[in-house]
Design a protein around this motif. Structure first.
Motif, PDB file in Angstrom:
ATOM      1  N   TYR A  98       0.839  -1.209   0.000  1.00  0.00           N
ATOM      2  CA  TYR A  98       0.000   0.000   0.000  1.00  0.00           C
ATOM      3  C   TYR A  98       0.870   1.253   0.000  1.00  0.00           C
ATOM      4  CZ  TYR A  98      -4.368  -2.491   1.263  1.00  0.00           C
ATOM      5  OH  TYR A  98      -5.478  -3.291   1.276  1.00  0.00           O
ATOM      6  N   TRP A 123      -5.046   4.218   1.292  1.00  0.00           N
ATOM      7  CA  TRP A 123      -4.574   3.813  -0.032  1.00  0.00           C
ATOM      8  C   TRP A 123      -5.598   4.190  -1.107  1.00  0.00           C
ATOM      9  CZ3 TRP A 123      -6.367  -0.607  -2.967  1.00  0.00           C
ATOM     10  CH2 TRP A 123      -5.598  -0.851  -4.105  1.00  0.00           C
ATOM     11  N   LYS A 124      -6.880   3.899  -0.796  1.00  0.00           N
ATOM     12  CA  LYS A 124      -7.943   4.241  -1.748  1.00  0.00           C
ATOM     13  C   LYS A 124      -8.100   5.748  -1.879  1.00  0.00           C
ATOM     14  CE  LYS A 124     -11.064   0.410  -2.103  1.00  0.00           C
ATOM     15  NZ  LYS A 124     -12.468   0.039  -2.113  1.00  0.00           N
ATOM     16  N   LYS A 177      -6.061   0.614   4.160  1.00  0.00           N
ATOM     17  CA  LYS A 177      -6.717   0.441   2.860  1.00  0.00           C
ATOM     18  C   LYS A 177      -7.485   1.712   2.469  1.00  0.00           C
ATOM     19  CE  LYS A 177      -9.283  -3.042   0.377  1.00  0.00           C
ATOM     20  NZ  LYS A 177      -9.960  -4.325   0.475  1.00  0.00           N
ATOM     21  N   ALA A 178      -8.103   2.347   3.486  1.00  0.00           N
ATOM     22  CA  ALA A 178      -8.841   3.581   3.212  1.00  0.00           C
ATOM     23  C   ALA A 178      -7.885   4.678   2.741  1.00  0.00           C
ATOM     24  CB  ALA A 178      -9.585   4.029   4.455  1.00  0.00           C
TER      25      ALA A 178
END
Lengths: 135, 376
Positions: free
Chosen positions: B55, B185-186, B182-183
């Motif tokens: 990430y 990264w998004k 992940k958030a």
């Protein structure tokens, strides 16, 4: 939004599949030993049945963990949409987001009804049906 | 003993051998169960760490690629990015709390100027809008790098010391840490493309209220436009878009109130707020106070000026997961804007008289949200 292809650690899966197969074989052998002597129940056959069932339980847990890990490695897809409104005729248009779009902007698109330029009234993301989980 | 085709218990020819194996197994488990557990957890953390590294590297790579479109080569940007890695802000000392807010405000101003100057160096040909998006894209990459470093620290420490407590702590927090990572990264994609994020619901509501009115700059990166709602004069305030900005709404509200010598009947703040698990996303709630999630100075200014002149402070919040707030705005959040506008009008109608002056502030990051309908 399209997510790029991610590297999948295959070695990790191979180890997991091999352990799963090993546990399954051993627990089946134990179950067979236990069940083949059901007529004359002894402590030993009883122990074999218990060990067989426990082994199958462990195999199920390992399989479930593997399944979960596979899911978490997949990136969920989602789409970003731009909603346009024609102030002249009230027509609503929904299209994919394009770089440079922002809410309030007069779009270069053409209203299909009155041929005027609609304004962007909303930009939002949506997960395709059946893939609602975002994280 | 029974007569069967195979019997594992008969492998040792007698029962005592089975008992020895059994007791040895129990003893091994007694001494090594915790080590075995630690190994299982370490392997889980190791896998998560690879994912975190992926990430972190991916978001740094995307940032370098994007920034390289604005005047510098990828190598130059990579070198500059390496210098910014590990960037930090030391919070002011609060052992003596006097003046802590002012000191914090000063530090935040310095940090903002420093990051803007860094971004000017990294992407000299980008316009202000793109530069602010790049700045926050870089901030996301830096956050991911920091998360990766912290997890790696505990992982190495746990492996080195074989201390179950270090390992257990990080293993138990892993699902939440991975969700946050992940958030972030998004979020990189949203900042790269300029897509509105969940935190932008406040500015989105403000834009809808502003409509076609002409906004003017009131404070640093904050615009205001006067509109009429239910016969009241309403100054709608929002950060200057459509780049990634939050501006200084506290300073803007302070200036507006002081400029009118306190003749303001009501201040309404609209912001995204963290929802509790189980609460629906985009649920709207009303309350009293200043709805603003800054580190302190802006909220302090609003409270201070409202208290000085006895102005009622009303707040409307739109509930969302704190991870929704940093990723592209979900449909249900965007759709809630209409209901929030109804609530704002209802509050203004019930708490003020026609001809009164009201301030409505849409708080949050205005990325992807312009300043008026039908124009920038």
């Amino acid at each position: 939004m399209s997510d790029g292809k991610k590297k999948v650690p295959y070695g990790f899966y191979i180890i997991w599949v091999l352990s799963l197969a090993g546990i399954l074989i051993i627990s089946t052998v134990f179950l067979y030993l236990g069940l083949s002597n059901l007529k004359e129940i002894t402590g030993e056959s009883f122990l074999n049945i218990i060990m067989g069932i426990a082994g199958l339980g462990i195999a199920a847990k390992v399989g479930y963990d593997m399944f979960k890990a596979r899911i978490s490695l997949k990136e969920e897809a989602f789409e970003v949409l731009t909603e346009l409104l024609c102030v002249i005729c009230g027509e609503k248009i929904l299209r994919e987001f394009k770089e440079g779009d922002y809410v309030g902007k007069v779009s270069e698109d053409v209203c299909p009804k009155c041929q005027s330029s609609p304004s962007i009234v909303a930009i939002y993301s949506r997960t395709p049906k059946g893939k609602e989980k975002r994280y | 003993m029974r007569e069967g085709p195979i019997s594992l218990m008969q492998l040792g020819q007698s029962d005592w051998l089975s008992w020895i194996f059994f007791i040895m197994f129990i003893m091994m488990m007694q001494f090594y169960a915790s080590r075995l557990q630690a190994q299982i957890w370490i392997s889980e953390i190791s896998r998560a760490l690879s994912k975190l590294e992926e990430y972190s590297n991916d978001s740094a790579r995307k940032f370098v690629e994007e920034a390289s479109k604005y005047g510098r080569s990828q190598d130059e940007i990579r070198t500059m990015f390496e210098k910014v890695r590990g960037f930090f802000l030391i919070e002011p000392v609060t052992l003596d709390p006097y003046g802590a807010i002012k000191r914090m405000e000063h530090l935040l101003n310095v940090m903002r100027s420093h990051l803007n100057a860094t971004m000017m160096e990294i992407a000299p040909k980008a316009d202000g809008w793109k530069r602010s998006n790049l700045r926050d894209q870089m901030a996301g990459a830096l956050t991911l790098d920091m998360i990766y470093r912290i997890i790696r620290h505990y992982f190495i420490l746990g492996r080195k010391t074989q201390n179950l407590i270090y390992i257990a702590q990080i293993q138990m927090l892993l699902p939440e840490i991975m969700r946050i990572a992940k958030a972030y990264w998004k979020a990189g994609d949203a900042f790269r493309l300029g897509i509105p994020i969940g935190d932008g619901i406040g500015p989105l509501v403000a834009l809808r209220l502003i409509g076609n009115a002409e906004p003017s700059e009131i404070a640093e990166n904050i615009l205001g436009a006067e509109v009429e709602i239910e016969g009241r004069k309403v100054m709608v305030v929002k950060a200057k878009g459509p780049g990634s900005e939050v501006g200084r709404p506290g300073l803007a509200i302070e200036r507006l109130v002081e400029g009118r010598e306190g003749k303001v009947s009501l201040i309404v703040t609209i912001d995204a707020a963290s929802k509790l698990e189980g609460e629906p996303t985009a649920e709207i709630a009303e309350g009293i106070g200043a709805a603003i999630g800054d580190p302190g100075p802006e909220k302090y200014k609003i409270e201070e000026v409202a208290t000085k002149y006895g102005i009622p402070l009303h707040a409307i919040v739109i509930k969302e997961d704190h991870l929704d707030a940093i990723t592209s705005m979900g449909e249900e959040i965007a759709r809630s804007a209409d209901e929030v506008i109804k609530r704002v009008k209802a509050i203004i109608g019930s708490k003020t008289m026609p001809g009164d002056f009201v301030i409505v502030a849409g708080i949050g990051n205005t990325m992807g949200v312009g300043n008026k309908m039908g124009g920038a």
